[in-house]
Scaffold this motif. Sequence first.
Motif, mmCIF file in Angstrom:
data_model
loop_
_atom_site.group_PDB
_atom_site.id
_atom_site.type_symbol
_atom_site.label_atom_id
_atom_site.label_comp_id
_atom_site.label_asym_id
_atom_site.label_seq_id
_atom_site.Cartn_x
_atom_site.Cartn_y
_atom_site.Cartn_z
ATOM 1 N N ARG A 77 0.880 -1.425 0.100
ATOM 2 C CA ARG A 77 0.001 -0.093 0.032
ATOM 3 C C ARG A 77 1.008 1.349 -0.084
ATOM 4 N N PHE A 84 -8.811 10.265 -5.285
ATOM 5 C CA PHE A 84 -10.230 10.182 -5.000
ATOM 6 C C PHE A 84 -11.008 10.975 -5.779
ATOM 7 N N THR B 110 -17.498 13.218 8.671
ATOM 8 C CA THR B 110 -17.347 14.083 7.373
ATOM 9 C C THR B 110 -15.995 13.587 6.772
ATOM 10 N N THR B 114 -16.018 12.097 2.972
ATOM 11 C CA THR B 114 -15.152 12.685 1.944
ATOM 12 C C THR B 114 -14.140 11.894 1.763
ATOM 13 N N GLU B 115 -14.280 10.559 2.166
ATOM 14 C CA GLU B 115 -13.284 9.417 1.645
ATOM 15 C C GLU B 115 -11.961 9.817 2.358
ATOM 16 N N GLN B 116 -11.881 10.665 3.295
ATOM 17 C CA GLN B 116 -10.503 10.877 3.757
ATOM 18 C C GLN B 116 -10.067 9.538 4.733
ATOM 19 N N ASP B 118 -10.685 6.623 3.730
ATOM 20 C CA ASP B 118 -10.299 5.782 2.617
ATOM 21 C C ASP B 118 -8.959 5.917 2.098
ATOM 22 N N ALA B 119 -8.732 7.277 2.108
ATOM 23 C CA ALA B 119 -7.243 8.022 1.874
ATOM 24 C C ALA B 119 -6.320 7.466 2.796
ATOM 25 N N LEU B 120 -6.494 7.289 3.912
ATOM 26 C CA LEU B 120 -5.989 6.896 5.134
ATOM 27 C C LEU B 120 -5.421 5.549 4.975
ATOM 28 N N GLU B 121 -6.564 4.812 4.747
ATOM 29 C CA GLU B 121 -6.351 3.159 4.720
ATOM 30 C C GLU B 121 -5.733 2.695 3.431
ATOM 31 N N VAL B 122 -5.688 3.590 2.384
ATOM 32 C CA VAL B 122 -5.235 3.187 0.989
ATOM 33 C C VAL B 122 -3.547 3.265 1.459
ATOM 34 N N MET B 123 -3.240 4.093 2.066
ATOM 35 C CA MET B 123 -1.651 4.449 2.297
ATOM 36 C C MET B 123 -1.329 3.548 3.370
ATOM 37 N N ILE B 125 -2.419 3.187 6.489
ATOM 38 C CA ILE B 125 -2.503 3.500 7.772
ATOM 39 C C ILE B 125 -3.449 2.908 8.537
ATOM 40 N N TYR B 130 -5.186 6.049 14.275
ATOM 41 C CA TYR B 130 -4.756 7.570 13.676
ATOM 42 C C TYR B 130 -5.723 8.627 14.217
#
Lengths: 253, 245
Positions: A77, A84, B110, B114-116, B118-123, B125, B130
């Motif tokens: 990952r 997105f 929120t 706003t998929e923030q 998801d953004a953490l999980e994709v990285m 984290i 967190y």
Amino acid sequence: MIEVRELRKGFGDVEVLKGLTTSFDKGKTNLIIGQSGSGKTVFIKSMLGLFRPDSGKILYDGICYSDLDFEEQRAIREKIGMVFQGSALFDSMTVEENIMFPLQMFTKMKKTEMRERANVVIDRVNLENANHKLPSEISGGMQKRVAIARAIVNNPRYLFCDEPNSGLDPHTATVIDNLIQEITKEFNITTIINTHDMNSVMEIGEKIVFLKEGNLAWEGDKTQIFRTDNEEVTNFVYSSNLFKMVRKAQNAQ
Amino acid sequence: MTYLHDIGKYFLMIKETFVKPTKGKVLRVLIFKEIDDLIIGSLGIVAFISFFVGGVVAIQTALNLTNPIIPKELIGFASRQSVILEFAPTFLSIIMAGKVGSFITSSIGTMRVTEQIDALEVMGINSLNYLVFPKIVAMCFYPFVIAIAMFLGILGAYIAAVYGGFTTADQFLTGLKDDFIPFHISYAFIKTFIFSFLLATIPSFHGFYMRGGALEVGKASTTSFVWTSVSIIVVNYFITQMLLS
């Protein structure tokens, strides 16, 4: 390269992905297209590990993602960049902090080094005078650029984009498409873009995967898609009046 | 069945919060930010409410002392007992479920919308660690807020009782010290500490697992307030039963 083998994913009684098998090449902009509800987002999120597939395999450069433990999955990952649909920038961070975020999390760089690296990618995506602004203070097109900058700052091997030009005007959308293609070539990464924008298909569709109700209905490139006899693809491609007129003109010639 | 499922999911969330930790340097910054948002940011409203409610408790007690046999010292005694045993730890925690709880639910919700997250999980984290762990650590400072609330509540009671002409300063202070049981302070802080954990985790749960859009964020904040308040009241009952009876 990313390979997908017999991928299935359902929610309750509804099977969204029905045994997809395909591959996405390195150094190319690979597009997943299809109508709304065809399973594009579920497909991309399954590849990213945000949804656990019911069955099937996803191979990153030959390594099966689902066979790995958490730390090994995390290592993969770290090599993934994701843009997105709504940019997903962290509201409480400035543009620069957003871009530096993956470096803070995964590298031992000093703050000055991180800032330097962030500025390199900020220049690369042509973002000027926005370093200290919050995401809410910049336009949608700029937010997309920040999202791309954040996705590439850690030199990813794979870049995923979920409808990167949705909500943008046609000119900015083309700029973003071209930027993604340039970055793909420059860094030789495997890029997968989820879109239903035919302009993107015409601009950067080096490999196109067409989904229909969770099945792989067709695959090819941007020149083939306008010549195919596949009825489902032609119905999708020529659903807009603009493309109908283009087709009419081509037939007249 | 849904409730049982949610309770199980809540405990799994707590377990997940403490594993796969975020980088220490980043975590430290997040903890300080949460202390600022959740603790320092609540001091003003807590001070205001405590002072005036303390005053009201003293006035109400005084106005109900119609029998001349009952000594005026009772005003200080009743104010102390009310503020230390229930008002500061429990009543204020319910207010904080509205203030801090809805802030936590809406901010995490929120991020989900706003998929923030998801953004953490994709990285790669651990998004729960967190987002939620720093809030739990920050809320460990919540007993200090309650200590301030206790002091200001009693101060408010003193000012209202003495300067309102209901009793003398000596009578109030005598009552304040009368029959003081130090364990009551321990009891108040034990339950405050448990409430602080509930205040950090229940709103986080409702924000983290919400689905939908802006409307659902609002609904999640309301649900979170209801469940945090209910949990505080139920836990308060059992702790009181265990520690004081």
